[in-house]
Design an enzyme around this catalytic site. Sequence first.
Site, PDB file in Angstrom:
ATOM      1  N   HIS A 128       9.837  24.457  17.396  1.00  0.00           N
ATOM      2  CA  HIS A 128      11.267  24.175  17.249  1.00  0.00           C
ATOM      3  C   HIS A 128      11.936  23.900  18.589  1.00  0.00           C
ATOM      4  CE1 HIS A 128      12.211  25.464  12.889  1.00  0.00           C
ATOM      5  NE2 HIS A 128      10.958  25.083  12.987  1.00  0.00           N
ATOM      6  N   HIS A 135       1.167  24.178   8.996  1.00  0.00           N
ATOM      7  CA  HIS A 135       1.262  25.043   7.833  1.00  0.00           C
ATOM      8  C   HIS A 135      -0.078  25.663   7.452  1.00  0.00           C
ATOM      9  CE1 HIS A 135       5.165  22.787   6.490  1.00  0.00           C
ATOM     10  NE2 HIS A 135       5.307  23.486   7.609  1.00  0.00           N
TER      11      HIS A 135
END
EC number: 1.11.1.21
Length: 730
Positions: free
Chosen positions: A104, A272
């Site tokens: 992020h 993921h």
Amino acid sequence: MDDLTHVGGQPGSAGKCPVMHGALTETGDSVSRWWPKTLKLDILAQHDTRTDPMSKGFDYRTEVRSLDFEAVKADVHALMTDSQPWWPADWGHYGGLMIRLSWHAAGSYRAGDGRGGGAHGNQRFAPLNSWPDNANLDKARRLLWPIKKKYGNKLSWADLIVLAGNVAYDSMGLKTFGFGFGREDIWHPETDVYWGAEREWLAPSDQRYGDVDQPETMENPLSAVQMGLIYVNPEGVNGVPDPQKTADQVRETFERMGMDDEETAALTAGGHTVGKCHGNGDKALLGEEPEAAPLDDQGFGWINREQRGIGRDAVTGGPEGAWTSNPTVFDDGYFKMLLDHEWEITTSPAGAKQWKPIEIAEADMPVDVEDMTTPRMPMMTDADMAMKVDPIYRSYMEKFRADPAYFRDTFARAWFKLLHRDMGPKVRYIGPDVPAEDLIWQDPIPEGPTGYDVAALKAAIAGSGLSLQDMVATAWDSARTYRGSDLRGGANGARIRLAPQKDWAGNEPARLARVLSVLQPLADQAGASIADTIVMAGNLGVEQAAKAAGFDLELPFHPGRGDATDEQTDADSFRYLEPLADGFRNWLKKDYVVTPEEMLLDRSQLMGLTAPEMTVLVGGLRAMGANHDGSKDGVFTDREGALTTDFFVNLTDMANRWVPAGGNHYQIVDRATGQQKWTATRVDLVFGSNSILRAYAELYAQDDAGQKFVDDFAAAWTKVMEADRFDLRS
């Protein structure tokens, strides 16, 4: 003390308060509140010495070279399984949290203007520290604080935040591609970054699209679909599940981050493969984000004051659950889970839409983050389902599943690109783990020659017949592409002679080809690079202009620029560097909603210029007649080609008046005779209209300003020409 008690929240006498009441917060009025259309020059003064607490001689890039890199990595590695009771690690491993922290930070980068990214440690400051998508990353930074404290100024927050995710993948079984240190911290929010016009978090994404069903209509240079998100809404477009529509948004968003479809698919799968989402509770019980939290929370945000709120009960966003059976191991479990099951919509405890398998064996389910004997339902977001539904992404998922080694290599390279995209050329990477391979997205440039006869080449250019304007404009166009945001562009590499730059309208392709046809043979004959030769010619033009104004000037010149090839140039990615306007050469590609003077500020900030430097460059380029396509707008002089202060003298002369002539154009008229003397644009007149810029203009319009003007122009010009010479810096 009664007259001060209101400071602590009790009634008191505001009239006796010794502090400018409200003026130190957003509740106070300012120039921009009274006159909101005033051109704001603040972005040209951010990150100056007033916000930097380091001593004058401190150089991080020198300090970090003395860092014990292996010790730092070992400490970060040990942190991964050192679970703390105040924020326990999922399954005893902080890997997923640290990967999200790094992702992020780096993932806020956008190719459109090169802004965002993790290269400055900007995630510590608003608004990023309080974005909904960054919820609970404050916990990750606090977990890293003991390591930052230990290594002090030899290790920046920017490097540590990005390193944490890299080490996390190593600790979870992925052989990463490498790592480069060298990111320098900022000490103040990046006020130059436009994150969108919305005034509420997660406002409907329609607000930044011409048509939300056409992702390419997203407002430039934005890349995230909603305010406060890094990429796309995990629940679907505007929170409505529809995997194909989400796939379309994913494709546009990642392209705007500089990633192709294969890299996007690899990043999604690799991101993921480990970790989980946290939505096992009521989001309404979360407290304020860090920037809005009360003083006693000490910068901690999203605190659940009514329920446990940690471990299995943590709430970060909306979805809840892990993607794979083994979320602390980097394996191929993501493909098995996604492709081998059919999925249906469900709702998380936090109220978010997500997908669950219609049927799944208990043995294939992940276990509880605190009780390893209790199975939990896995989940997929709408963005994950996009990888299954979209035919292009699905083909990559199948390819990765069939060849795990290829997937690992593809992901490792894409992850490395994600972390380093905004660091600039590889010469800036520091440390033992810098990969030897040159990657095309690093804009590689071969080392340039330095042993040629500089004086002889300069003499040959002087006798070439090129005009001062030809030389100055070509050098400027070559160098102006530099972006301090991601350290791309600039004169080094001479990519102005390659596609796509040679065909950009702002570079006047016909004039450029003519000038290069003269300079290239001279460079070849001297054994110099064409990159050096272009800059040398520009310097010569400036020196000639100074001479014409009555001043002797010799600009500094450092040989060594190289010439990039087509094979070393990702032409598609360079489209983001094309100037749509250049106020310095008084040019607009077309009319825009944004004013020309605002576009001048944006260009100046990307080039790393201060407001005084911007001012002196505009005035000097006008005086030399270096406008695009020979335009006379703003050339307020009858001594064109001389480096005089005439632009400022005549702009501030009240014998003239300024008459709108339609659109971006104005006439400068003699008050006494009514005769037109010159023409101008908004960019010209803003230096007389804006009070700050007028102060600079008046400085250079003074009778004693000639020498200072030439000296200041020379310094600013050299700064632009050498902005990308990282080989001349530490």
